[in-house]
Write a protein that holds these residues in place. Structure first.
Motif, PDB file in Angstrom:
ATOM      1  N   VAL A   1       0.854  -1.191   0.000  1.00  0.00           N
ATOM      2  CA  VAL A   1       0.000   0.000   0.000  1.00  0.00           C
ATOM      3  C   VAL A   1       0.883   1.232   0.000  1.00  0.00           C
ATOM      4  CG1 VAL A   1      -1.724   1.319   1.304  1.00  0.00           C
ATOM      5  CG2 VAL A   1      -1.899  -1.164   1.181  1.00  0.00           C
ATOM      6  N   VAL A   2       0.430   2.263  -0.695  1.00  0.00           N
ATOM      7  CA  VAL A   2       1.134   3.540  -0.719  1.00  0.00           C
ATOM      8  C   VAL A   2       0.186   4.611  -0.199  1.00  0.00           C
ATOM      9  CG1 VAL A   2       2.287   5.280  -2.141  1.00  0.00           C
ATOM     10  CG2 VAL A   2       2.562   2.843  -2.670  1.00  0.00           C
ATOM     11  N   GLY A   3       0.542   5.223   0.931  1.00  0.00           N
ATOM     12  CA  GLY A   3      -0.246   6.331   1.470  1.00  0.00           C
ATOM     13  C   GLY A   3       0.244   7.641   0.886  1.00  0.00           C
ATOM     14  N   VAL A   4      -0.683   8.477   0.417  1.00  0.00           N
ATOM     15  CA  VAL A   4      -0.329   9.751  -0.222  1.00  0.00           C
ATOM     16  C   VAL A   4      -1.085  10.868   0.470  1.00  0.00           C
ATOM     17  CG1 VAL A   4      -0.265  11.067  -2.360  1.00  0.00           C
ATOM     18  CG2 VAL A   4      -0.005   8.573  -2.436  1.00  0.00           C
ATOM     19  N   ASP A   5      -0.342  11.789   1.082  1.00  0.00           N
ATOM     20  CA  ASP A   5      -0.945  12.978   1.687  1.00  0.00           C
ATOM     21  C   ASP A   5      -0.848  14.115   0.673  1.00  0.00           C
ATOM     22  OD1 ASP A   5      -2.032  14.483   4.011  1.00  0.00           O
ATOM     23  OD2 ASP A   5      -0.161  15.581   3.792  1.00  0.00           O
ATOM     24  N   VAL A   6      -1.992  14.504   0.122  1.00  0.00           N
ATOM     25  CA  VAL A   6      -2.030  15.472  -0.975  1.00  0.00           C
ATOM     26  C   VAL A   6      -2.074  16.889  -0.423  1.00  0.00           C
ATOM     27  CG1 VAL A   6      -3.287  16.211  -3.035  1.00  0.00           C
ATOM     28  CG2 VAL A   6      -3.237  13.791  -2.394  1.00  0.00           C
ATOM     29  N   ALA A   7      -1.294  17.769  -1.025  1.00  0.00           N
ATOM     30  CA  ALA A   7      -1.306  19.188  -0.681  1.00  0.00           C
ATOM     31  C   ALA A   7      -1.287  19.995  -1.979  1.00  0.00           C
ATOM     32  CB  ALA A   7      -0.108  19.541   0.203  1.00  0.00           C
ATOM     33  N   LYS A   8      -1.212  21.300  -1.854  1.00  0.00           N
ATOM     34  CA  LYS A   8      -1.202  22.158  -3.032  1.00  0.00           C
ATOM     35  C   LYS A   8       0.147  22.065  -3.740  1.00  0.00           C
ATOM     36  CE  LYS A   8      -1.752  26.964  -4.502  1.00  0.00           C
ATOM     37  NZ  LYS A   8      -2.018  28.358  -4.072  1.00  0.00           N
ATOM     38  N   GLY A   9       0.144  21.528  -4.945  1.00  0.00           N
ATOM     39  CA  GLY A   9       1.350  21.494  -5.764  1.00  0.00           C
ATOM     40  C   GLY A   9       2.283  20.342  -5.489  1.00  0.00           C
ATOM     41  N   SER A  10       2.071  19.596  -4.391  1.00  0.00           N
ATOM     42  CA  SER A  10       2.959  18.486  -4.062  1.00  0.00           C
ATOM     43  C   SER A  10       2.227  17.509  -3.157  1.00  0.00           C
ATOM     44  CB  SER A  10       4.241  18.977  -3.383  1.00  0.00           C
ATOM     45  OG  SER A  10       3.931  19.579  -2.142  1.00  0.00           O
ATOM     46  N   SER A  11       2.821  16.334  -2.993  1.00  0.00           N
ATOM     47  CA  SER A  11       2.249  15.305  -2.124  1.00  0.00           C
ATOM     48  C   SER A  11       3.372  14.570  -1.421  1.00  0.00           C
ATOM     49  CB  SER A  11       1.406  14.302  -2.931  1.00  0.00           C
ATOM     50  OG  SER A  11       0.288  14.926  -3.514  1.00  0.00           O
ATOM     51  N   VAL A  12       3.068  14.077  -0.232  1.00  0.00           N
ATOM     52  CA  VAL A  12       4.014  13.262   0.538  1.00  0.00           C
ATOM     53  C   VAL A  12       3.608  11.803   0.390  1.00  0.00           C
ATOM     54  CG1 VAL A  12       4.891  12.729   2.832  1.00  0.00           C
ATOM     55  CG2 VAL A  12       4.538  15.107   2.149  1.00  0.00           C
ATOM     56  N   VAL A  13       4.594  10.956   0.026  1.00  0.00           N
ATOM     57  CA  VAL A  13       4.327   9.558  -0.299  1.00  0.00           C
ATOM     58  C   VAL A  13       5.106   8.657   0.648  1.00  0.00           C
ATOM     59  CG1 VAL A  13       4.491   7.783  -2.078  1.00  0.00           C
ATOM     60  CG2 VAL A  13       3.956  10.137  -2.717  1.00  0.00           C
ATOM     61  N   GLN A  14       4.422   7.643   1.177  1.00  0.00           N
ATOM     62  CA  GLN A  14       5.069   6.611   1.986  1.00  0.00           C
ATOM     63  C   GLN A  14       4.549   5.254   1.554  1.00  0.00           C
ATOM     64  OE1 GLN A  14       7.586   6.675   4.697  1.00  0.00           O
ATOM     65  NE2 GLN A  14       7.478   4.655   3.774  1.00  0.00           N
ATOM     66  N   ALA A  15       5.460   4.391   1.112  1.00  0.00           N
ATOM     67  CA  ALA A  15       5.095   3.056   0.642  1.00  0.00           C
ATOM     68  C   ALA A  15       5.282   2.032   1.763  1.00  0.00           C
ATOM     69  CB  ALA A  15       5.940   2.676  -0.565  1.00  0.00           C
ATOM     70  N   PHE A  16       4.474   0.952   1.716  1.00  0.00           N
ATOM     71  CA  PHE A  16       4.530  -0.110   2.717  1.00  0.00           C
ATOM     72  C   PHE A  16       4.488  -1.462   2.020  1.00  0.00           C
ATOM     73  CE2 PHE A  16       2.896   3.515   4.950  1.00  0.00           C
ATOM     74  CZ  PHE A  16       3.432   3.423   6.234  1.00  0.00           C
ATOM     75  N   LEU A  17       5.349  -2.381   2.471  1.00  0.00           N
ATOM     76  CA  LEU A  17       5.287  -3.758   1.995  1.00  0.00           C
ATOM     77  C   LEU A  17       4.130  -4.496   2.655  1.00  0.00           C
ATOM     78  CD1 LEU A  17       9.093  -4.620   2.092  1.00  0.00           C
ATOM     79  CD2 LEU A  17       7.705  -4.197   0.060  1.00  0.00           C
ATOM     80  N   LYS A  18       3.930  -4.230   3.931  1.00  0.00           N
ATOM     81  CA  LYS A  18       2.784  -4.729   4.683  1.00  0.00           C
ATOM     82  C   LYS A  18       2.602  -3.808   5.878  1.00  0.00           C
ATOM     83  CE  LYS A  18       5.604  -8.166   7.121  1.00  0.00           C
ATOM     84  NZ  LYS A  18       5.757  -9.615   7.430  1.00  0.00           N
ATOM     85  N   ARG A  19       1.635  -4.087   6.712  1.00  0.00           N
ATOM     86  CA  ARG A  19       1.321  -3.164   7.803  1.00  0.00           C
ATOM     87  C   ARG A  19       2.520  -2.957   8.713  1.00  0.00           C
ATOM     88  NH1 ARG A  19      -3.893  -3.406  11.960  1.00  0.00           N
ATOM     89  NH2 ARG A  19      -3.596  -1.295  12.806  1.00  0.00           N
ATOM     90  N   ASN A  20       2.813  -1.649   8.978  1.00  0.00           N
ATOM     91  CA  ASN A  20       3.925  -1.225   9.845  1.00  0.00           C
ATOM     92  C   ASN A  20       5.284  -1.645   9.324  1.00  0.00           C
ATOM     93  OD1 ASN A  20       2.151  -0.013  11.700  1.00  0.00           O
ATOM     94  ND2 ASN A  20       1.861  -1.948  12.807  1.00  0.00           N
ATOM     95  N   GLU A  21       5.375  -1.964   8.045  1.00  0.00           N
ATOM     96  CA  GLU A  21       6.670  -2.290   7.438  1.00  0.00           C
ATOM     97  C   GLU A  21       6.877  -1.387   6.217  1.00  0.00           C
ATOM     98  OE1 GLU A  21       8.962  -6.015   5.312  1.00  0.00           O
ATOM     99  OE2 GLU A  21       7.508  -6.450   6.915  1.00  0.00           O
ATOM    100  N   PRO A  22       7.433  -0.176   6.435  1.00  0.00           N
ATOM    101  CA  PRO A  22       7.586   0.779   5.330  1.00  0.00           C
ATOM    102  C   PRO A  22       8.613   0.309   4.302  1.00  0.00           C
ATOM    103  CG  PRO A  22       8.664   1.593   7.315  1.00  0.00           C
ATOM    104  CD  PRO A  22       7.927   0.355   7.713  1.00  0.00           C
ATOM    105  N   TYR A  23       8.399   0.725   3.081  1.00  0.00           N
ATOM    106  CA  TYR A  23       9.329   0.428   1.991  1.00  0.00           C
ATOM    107  C   TYR A  23      10.032   1.725   1.616  1.00  0.00           C
ATOM    108  CZ  TYR A  23      11.046  -0.811  -2.658  1.00  0.00           C
ATOM    109  OH  TYR A  23      11.839  -1.029  -3.759  1.00  0.00           O
ATOM    110  N   GLY A  24      11.294   1.832   1.956  1.00  0.00           N
ATOM    111  CA  GLY A  24      12.036   3.054   1.683  1.00  0.00           C
ATOM    112  C   GLY A  24      11.616   4.180   2.623  1.00  0.00           C
ATOM    113  N   LYS A  25      12.054   5.393   2.300  1.00  0.00           N
ATOM    114  CA  LYS A  25      11.762   6.553   3.114  1.00  0.00           C
ATOM    115  C   LYS A  25      10.614   7.367   2.522  1.00  0.00           C
ATOM    116  CE  LYS A  25      16.493   7.095   4.863  1.00  0.00           C
ATOM    117  NZ  LYS A  25      17.650   8.029   4.980  1.00  0.00           N
ATOM    118  N   MET A  26      10.075   8.227   3.355  1.00  0.00           N
ATOM    119  CA  MET A  26       9.032   9.130   2.908  1.00  0.00           C
ATOM    120  C   MET A  26       9.602  10.083   1.856  1.00  0.00           C
ATOM    121  SD  MET A  26       8.027  12.567   3.433  1.00  0.00           S
ATOM    122  CE  MET A  26       8.670  13.026   5.026  1.00  0.00           C
TER     123      MET A  26
END
Length: 392
Positions: free
Chosen positions: A4-29
């Motif tokens: 799953v990839v969580g995306v926090d959308v803002a004006k002109g840009s977004s913050v992205v955090q990917a996960f392999l599974k719950r509480n296991e992030p893939y790479g950095k934000m």
């Protein structure tokens, strides 16, 4: 679990955090811009996540005004699976956390965690035609609001600069009247009858045009002998020019509205309800979108914010309840106007009978109109879901 990839959308840009599974992030934000470069980087991240897990990732984001639409358009073009979350549900889920943290990274993490917990409910989406109609109807509403305010300011100035002019044309703010007024304020009073004739076209007789010209000549003869404020005259010319500009914009928007509405049979279905014309029907359909996204009429009523907010705790039960107003305010406004049009002159007999029944019960006017709007929305849902015109 799927990635799953969580995306926090803002004006002109977004913050992205990917996960392999719950509480296991893939790479950095990461922060990506809403442009070709940023979207390409998001595509690369999704492709890496897919190659790592051999499962198509799910993108979860909030509906954030119009800022998320360019991102959604990219995801649709690229064929990625995404889920748009209602911001109210996201905010409510955040309130269950013990720690109070509000950062872009935390929001992106939270959206992905909502999906893993199974708290995600799909937010509504609009088809391209519905979205185009929504743009046009909202712009028409915005320009109409400025047009009305400009009319009020113009009338106030006209009362001080040229009060006798109001008696010449029945519709003071018609295009013909405004063009003649501009010529009068500029001192260019030659061939005014031709200007009147051009604006009247075939809708009025030659005698009507001549009478207006004679009346205008009499008023101008008197007006030219009166002292005038230069600053007020300049302000009035500016307001009249602004009104002409607004009138042209509204005409162009109405043409676009008709073109888009011609491709949507839903507009004609809503127009079959007595008291609802072209503009109201277009506004209602634009705000509702595809009615199949609502399971029943109650969901549509809740989306419009017309459902009552119930407050009951222990032995206490509130004696009165207000509507939630948590949905589309433009849809509520369109329905409110549609009800007023329907009860005026008993245009819509069903709504009028319901209105009279509630008024006879002692209900206040606004309470009854809101109840009628609720009932009218049930009618709208019925004709749209069944694809059948309104039957009195």
């Amino acid at each position: 679990m799927e990635p799953v990839v969580g995306v926090d959308v803002a004006k002109g840009s977004s913050v992205v955090q990917a996960f392999l599974k719950r509480n296991e992030p893939y790479g950095k934000m990461e922060s990506i811009s809403h442009g070709d470069g940023g979207f390409e980087r998001l595509g690369e991240l999704l492709a890496e996540l897919q190659a790592e897990t051999m499962i198509n990732p799910i993108i979860v984001l909030e509906a954030t005004g119009h800022y998320h639409r360019s991102l959604v358009a990219y995801l649709e073009r690229s064929g990625w699976t995404y889920i748009i979350v209602n911001p109210l549900q996201s905010k409510r889920a955040k309130g269950t956390q013990l720690r109070k943290v509000k950062t872009d990274a935390a929001d992106a993490w939270h959206l992905a965690d909502m999906y893993y917990r199974g708290d995600v409910t799909l937010h509504r989406t609009w088809g391209e035609s519905f979205m185009e109609l929504q743009y046009v109807t909202r712009q028409h509403e915005f320009v109409t609001g400025m047009f009305v305010q400009a009319k009020l300011n113009t009338r106030a100035l006209l009362d001080q600069v040229f009060p006798a002019y109001e008696k010449i044309f029945r519709d003071l703010f018609s295009v013909t009247s405004l063009k003649v007024l501009v010529r009068c304020l500029e001192g260019n009073v030659e061939n005014l009858v031709e200007v009147i004739q051009e604006g009247a076209g075939k809708s009025h007789s030659k005698r009507w045009v001549e009478e207006k010209g004679e009346r205008l000549g009499e008023v101008l003869l008197y007006w030219n002998g009166q002292p005038k404020s230069r600053s007020q005259s300049v302000a009035l010319r500016g307001m009249v020019s602004l009104l002409l500009s607004f009138s042209e914009q509204l005409s162009e928007l109405e043409k676009q509205m008709d073109e888009i509405a011609s491709d949507l049979p839903e507009v004609e279905l809503v127009k079959s309800i007595p008291g609802i014309g072209d503009k109201l029907a277009a506004a209602i359909v634009a705000e509702i979108g595809d009615v199949r996204q609502f399971k029943d009429a109650k969901q549509l009523v809740a989306f419009a914010g017309l459902d009552p907010g119930i407050f009951s705790s222990g032995k206490f039960t509130a004696t009165s309840s207000r509507i939630t107003k948590r949905g589309s305010k433009r849809l509520r406004r369109a329905l409110y106007i549609a009800v007023q049009c329907g009860i005026r002159g008993s245009t819509n007999s069903k709504i009028r009978d319901y209105y009279d029944k509630k008024r006879n019960e002692g209900k206040p006017y606004k309470v009854v109109v809101i109840a009628c709007a609720n009932k009218l929305l049930h009618h709208v849902y019925a004709i749209l879901s069944k694809c059948q015109p309104f039957q009195a």
